[in-house]
Design a protein around this motif. Structure first.
Motif, mmCIF file in Angstrom:
data_model
loop_
_atom_site.group_PDB
_atom_site.id
_atom_site.type_symbol
_atom_site.label_atom_id
_atom_site.label_comp_id
_atom_site.label_asym_id
_atom_site.label_seq_id
_atom_site.Cartn_x
_atom_site.Cartn_y
_atom_site.Cartn_z
ATOM 1 N N ASN A 171 3.204 10.887 7.656
ATOM 2 C CA ASN A 171 2.883 9.709 6.847
ATOM 3 C C ASN A 171 2.742 8.501 7.771
ATOM 4 O O ASN A 171 3.706 7.782 8.039
ATOM 5 N N THR A 224 1.301 5.667 7.344
ATOM 6 C CA THR A 224 1.546 4.370 6.710
ATOM 7 C C THR A 224 3.035 4.034 6.744
ATOM 8 O O THR A 224 3.425 2.897 7.028
ATOM 9 N N LYS A 257 -4.748 9.351 -4.517
ATOM 10 C CA LYS A 257 -4.662 10.166 -3.303
ATOM 11 C C LYS A 257 -5.796 9.809 -2.342
ATOM 12 O O LYS A 257 -5.582 9.692 -1.131
ATOM 13 N N ILE A 316 0.832 4.257 -2.702
ATOM 14 C CA ILE A 316 0.655 5.640 -2.266
ATOM 15 C C ILE A 316 1.769 6.527 -2.812
ATOM 16 O O ILE A 316 1.524 7.638 -3.306
ATOM 17 N N SER A 361 -5.078 6.529 -0.784
ATOM 18 C CA SER A 361 -4.058 6.559 0.270
ATOM 19 C C SER A 361 -4.663 6.896 1.621
ATOM 20 O O SER A 361 -4.296 6.312 2.643
ATOM 21 N N SER A 388 0.831 -1.207 0.000
ATOM 22 C CA SER A 388 0.000 0.000 0.000
ATOM 23 C C SER A 388 0.864 1.254 0.000
ATOM 24 O O SER A 388 0.541 2.238 -0.674
ATOM 25 N N LEU A 389 1.971 1.222 0.744
ATOM 26 C CA LEU A 389 2.875 2.378 0.747
ATOM 27 C C LEU A 389 3.467 2.594 -0.639
ATOM 28 O O LEU A 389 3.592 3.739 -1.096
#
Length: 283
Positions: free
Chosen positions: A242, A244, A173, A18, A176, A14-15
């Protein structure tokens, strides 16, 4: 919180997505803006890279956090802003271009600074009985792969396929932010019976770190005679981290369930505090 598919696979993936989305929205001008707005960029980077960790250290001493929780809070302070801070700067009527530039520049620094600073923090805070280590070179390479590489890929796609980039950057976006909520919701659901204890342990420290960071960023920017939009964006870049990335560093790379607790409480609180801050500056 045990290491599982969430921390080992879903979080890093996922990072990566993003950061790819961030790259899709970046242009060369976002990196060269330091030459057209040197004062604002310098203040923003200084507040994020120096002031934020200093505030975290003071709060660790003030609240008497245990060693692993202290390292977890510092990891949050070492992280850059992200798509969330850019979105919040837009909603708060800040200088969106400055916000994007600060996120981009600091995101290029932190893959190198996070492992070094985290190793330093652990050497000071953890004793020999607490078996956590961070191989600096390996961690730097891992962070480069899941942060800088997707940003570069996104910028290349943006340059070669601008229409595709324009259509996809906004959904990514939104993804994220939504995905961060889903990750946190998953962690909360798995550890529901312990959440009250997590907030008792780090809730006040997380609340204070976010609130003080936003406030100090805004005050310092105003004292430096920056305009209101610049001050809003700098304060949000300093206060909205951030989450994440912090979860990946603490949960995936270090494999510490305890160190992820400040990242969870901070990520939940920063949306509430950031929203209140946005309302206050535009009231």
């Amino acid at each position: 919180m045990k290491a599982d598919m969430l921390t080992q696979v879903i979080l890093p993936l996922s990072l990566f997505i993003i950061m790819l989305g961030m790259g899709l929205s970046l242009k060369r001008a976002d990196f060269t803006r330091v030459f057209s707005q040197p004062k604002a960029v310098l203040i923003g980077i200084s507040c994020q890279m120096l002031l934020l960790p200093m505030v975290a250290c003071i709060l660790i001493a003030l609240f008497g956090l245990t060693a692993e929780l202290a390292v977890g809070l510092l990891i949050i302070a070492f992280c850059p802003g992200g798509a969330t801070s850019n979105m919040m700067s837009y909603l708060a009527k800040g200088d969106l271009a400055l916000s994007i530039s600060l996120t981009a520049l600091v995101s290029l620094i932190t893959p190198f600074s996070i492992p070094l600073l985290t190793a330093l923090a652990m050497s000071f805070l953890l004793d020999t009985s607490q078996q956590f280590s961070i191989p600096i070179v390996k961690t730097i390479l891992q962070l480069i792969v899941i942060t800088i590489v997707p940003v570069v890929m996104g910028m290349i796609i943006h340059h070669k396929y601008p229409l595709f980039s324009a259509k996809t950057q906004q959904p990514i976006k939104v993804f994220s932010i939504v995905f961060l909520f889903l990750i946190i919701a998953g962690i909360v659901a798995k550890n529901w019976h312990d959440m009250a204890q997590f907030f008792i342990q780090t809730g006040l420290a997380s609340f204070a770190l976010c609130s003080l960071s936003l406030t100090l960023g805004y005050v310092i920017s105003n004292l430096s005679n920056l305009n209101k939009a610049q001050a809003v964006s700098i304060s949000i870049e300093v206060g909205i981290q951030n989450g994440t990335l912090a979860l990946v560093v603490a949960g995936t790379l270090l494999g510490s369930s305890v160190m992820t607790i400040p990242a969870v409480t901070y990520s939940l609180l920063m949306f509430i505090i950031g929203g209140m801050f946005s309302w206050w500056v535009n009231r």
